[in-house]
Enzyme design. Structure first.
Site, PDB file in Angstrom:
ATOM      1  N   PHE A   1     -14.554   7.155   4.710  1.00 21.90           N
ATOM      2  CA  PHE A   1     -14.220   7.316   3.477  1.00 21.90           C
ATOM      3  C   PHE A   1     -15.264   6.367   2.765  1.00 21.90           C
ATOM      4  O   PHE A   1     -15.770   5.599   3.268  1.00 21.90           O
ATOM      5  CB  PHE A   1     -12.927   7.117   3.107  1.00 21.90           C
ATOM      6  CG  PHE A   1     -12.395   5.733   3.169  1.00 21.90           C
ATOM      7  CD1 PHE A   1     -12.489   4.943   4.523  1.00 21.90           C
ATOM      8  CD2 PHE A   1     -12.220   4.903   2.360  1.00 21.90           C
ATOM      9  CE1 PHE A   1     -11.738   3.575   4.459  1.00 21.90           C
ATOM     10  CE2 PHE A   1     -11.786   3.526   2.268  1.00 21.90           C
ATOM     11  CZ  PHE A   1     -11.707   2.964   3.532  1.00 21.90           C
ATOM     12  N   GLY A   2     -15.246   6.311   1.646  1.00 19.75           N
ATOM     13  CA  GLY A   2     -15.790   5.166   0.581  1.00 19.75           C
ATOM     14  C   GLY A   2     -17.306   5.209   0.741  1.00 19.75           C
ATOM     15  O   GLY A   2     -18.090   6.187   0.952  1.00 19.75           O
TER      16      GLY A   2
ATOM     17  N   ASP B   1      -7.285  -6.511   0.510  1.00 16.88           N
ATOM     18  CA  ASP B   1      -8.171  -6.050  -0.513  1.00 16.88           C
ATOM     19  C   ASP B   1      -9.467  -6.146   0.134  1.00 16.88           C
ATOM     20  O   ASP B   1      -9.669  -7.035   1.197  1.00 16.88           O
ATOM     21  CB  ASP B   1      -8.429  -7.055  -1.801  1.00 16.88           C
ATOM     22  CG  ASP B   1      -9.203  -6.362  -2.915  1.00 16.88           C
ATOM     23  OD1 ASP B   1      -9.025  -5.169  -3.102  1.00 16.88           O
ATOM     24  OD2 ASP B   1     -10.094  -6.963  -3.663  1.00 16.88           O
TER      25      ASP B   1
ATOM     26  N   THR C   1       0.866  -1.255   0.157  1.00 17.25           N
ATOM     27  CA  THR C   1       0.077  -0.076  -0.056  1.00 17.25           C
ATOM     28  C   THR C   1       0.792   1.098   0.052  1.00 17.25           C
ATOM     29  O   THR C   1       1.858   1.313   0.287  1.00 17.25           O
ATOM     30  CB  THR C   1      -0.924  -0.046   1.196  1.00 17.25           C
ATOM     31  OG1 THR C   1      -1.873   0.965   1.013  1.00 17.25           O
ATOM     32  CG2 THR C   1      -0.191   0.340   2.482  1.00 17.25           C
TER      33      THR C   1
HETATM   34  P1  ITT Z   1      -5.519   0.564  -2.087  1.00 19.55           P
HETATM   35  O1  ITT Z   1      -5.821  -0.601  -2.907  1.00 19.55           O
HETATM   36  O2  ITT Z   1      -4.424   1.628  -2.875  1.00 19.55           O
HETATM   37  O3  ITT Z   1      -4.725   0.558  -0.880  1.00 19.55           O
HETATM   38  P2  ITT Z   1      -8.360   1.119  -2.094  1.00 19.55           P
HETATM   39  O4  ITT Z   1      -9.148   2.422  -2.098  1.00 19.55           O
HETATM   40  O5  ITT Z   1      -8.500   0.309  -3.488  1.00 19.55           O
HETATM   41  O6  ITT Z   1      -6.932   1.362  -1.730  1.00 19.55           O
HETATM   42  P3  ITT Z   1      -9.394  -1.053  -0.666  1.00 19.55           P
HETATM   43  O7  ITT Z   1      -9.076  -2.262  -1.476  1.00 19.55           O
HETATM   44  O8  ITT Z   1      -9.315  -1.221   0.795  1.00 19.55           O
HETATM   45  O9  ITT Z   1      -8.914   0.367  -0.969  1.00 19.55           O
HETATM   46  O10 ITT Z   1     -10.935  -0.896  -0.570  1.00 19.55           O
HETATM   47  C1  ITT Z   1     -11.658  -0.694  -1.952  1.00 19.55           C
HETATM   48  C2  ITT Z   1     -13.157   0.191  -2.043  1.00 19.55           C
HETATM   49  O11 ITT Z   1     -13.938  -0.501  -1.108  1.00 19.55           O
HETATM   50  C3  ITT Z   1     -12.594   1.532  -1.362  1.00 19.55           C
HETATM   51  O12 ITT Z   1     -12.244   2.350  -2.331  1.00 19.55           O
HETATM   52  C4  ITT Z   1     -13.907   1.897  -0.822  1.00 19.55           C
HETATM   53  O13 ITT Z   1     -14.762   2.281  -1.751  1.00 19.55           O
HETATM   54  C5  ITT Z   1     -14.592   0.601  -0.391  1.00 19.55           C
HETATM   55  N1  ITT Z   1     -14.253   0.567   1.216  1.00 19.55           N
HETATM   56  C6  ITT Z   1     -13.158  -0.428   1.647  1.00 19.55           C
HETATM   57  N2  ITT Z   1     -13.137  -0.230   2.917  1.00 19.55           N
HETATM   58  C7  ITT Z   1     -14.136   0.950   3.214  1.00 19.55           C
HETATM   59  C8  ITT Z   1     -14.590   1.439   4.650  1.00 19.55           C
HETATM   60  O14 ITT Z   1     -13.981   1.050   5.602  1.00 19.55           O
HETATM   61  N3  ITT Z   1     -15.338   2.334   4.457  1.00 19.55           N
HETATM   62  C9  ITT Z   1     -15.863   2.569   3.423  1.00 19.55           C
HETATM   63  N4  ITT Z   1     -15.392   1.942   2.112  1.00 19.55           N
HETATM   64  C10 ITT Z   1     -14.614   0.926   2.084  1.00 19.55           C
END
Ligand code: ITT
Length: 192
Positions: free
Chosen positions: A148-149, A69, A8
């Site tokens: 986030f997300g 992931d 990461t």
């Molecule tokens: P990296 O792979 O660069 O680490 P990423 O944004 O892809 O970052 P993740 O694989 O952990 O991160 O998660 C994929 C997506 O799932 C992320 O972009 C969010 O949209 C959602 N997500 C994961 N964990 C979350 C959380 O705790 N709260 C809200 N959304 C989440």
């Protein structure tokens, strides 16, 4: 001191993991090992993607390492967005991703969903998986500004606040990622 690379560049994720595993383990980011590659992530499952990322890293940089992931599974949408969580609408724009999710769910009363994280750890020629999940429900609209997300849509079971209405400490006490990281930390402390 045992050195491991975490696949990461997300400083927040690194801090969370380093705090839980403690200072016997030195965790390096991709940038710290000079990796700027766009690591392939083409699997259909969280497990496959985590394993693909850790395998790539170990093959190219010869460090013991781990990769994660995560994503959201909504039951009424056949577990979408799943591995496509970060780019559900075709872009990384979370406003668009959330709008698309709300539109696809419509007025469906079945709002059941879960966040999942899978971590793949590779030490030498062995691979270990750690998983965390949290069950909850998708709201009909966004609530809260933290996290986030998809956090503004997700209320964990047994709680009345969405993840975005919780403090970071409240979310970290129950989150899918925290559970998976605790499994990893426990394993490392017992075996290394
Ligand atoms: P990296 O792979 O660069 O680490 P990423 O944004 O892809 O970052 P993740 O694989 O952990 O991160 O998660 C994929 C997506 O799932 C992320 O972009 C969010 O949209 C959602 N997500 C994961 N964990 C979350 C959380 O705790 N709260 C809200 N959304 C989440």
């Amino acid at each position: 001191m045992i050195t491991l690379v975490f696949a990461t560049n997300n400083a927040h994720k690194l801090e969370e993991v380093q705090a839980v595993v403690g200072d016997r383990f030195h965790i390096l980011t991709l940038a710290e090992v000079g990796c700027n590659d766009d690591i392939p992530e083409t699997g259909n499952t969280f497990e496959a993607n985590a394993a693909q990322k850790s395998a790539y890293l170990q093959a190219h940089y010869e460090y013991d390492c781990f990769a994660d992931d995560s994503g959201l599974e909504v039951d009424a949408l056949g577990k979408e967005p799943g591995v496509f969580s970060a780019r559900y609408s075709g872009s990384r724009d979370m406003e668009k991703n959330i709008d698309l999710l709300l539109q696809r769910l419509g007025e469906n009363p079945d709002r059941h969903a879960r966040f999942r994280t899978v971590i793949s750890l590779r030490i030498g020629d062995r691979e270990y998986f750690f998983e965390g999940s949290v069950e909850g429900d998708i709201g009909f609209e966004r609530r809260g500004t933290g996290g986030f997300g998809y956090d503004p849509l997700f209320t964990p079971r047994g709680f009345s606040k969405t993840f975005a209405e919780m403090t970071a400490a409240e979310k970290n006490a129950i989150s899918h990622r925290a559970i998976a990281v605790a499994g990893l930390a426990d394993f490392l402390q017992r075996h290394y």
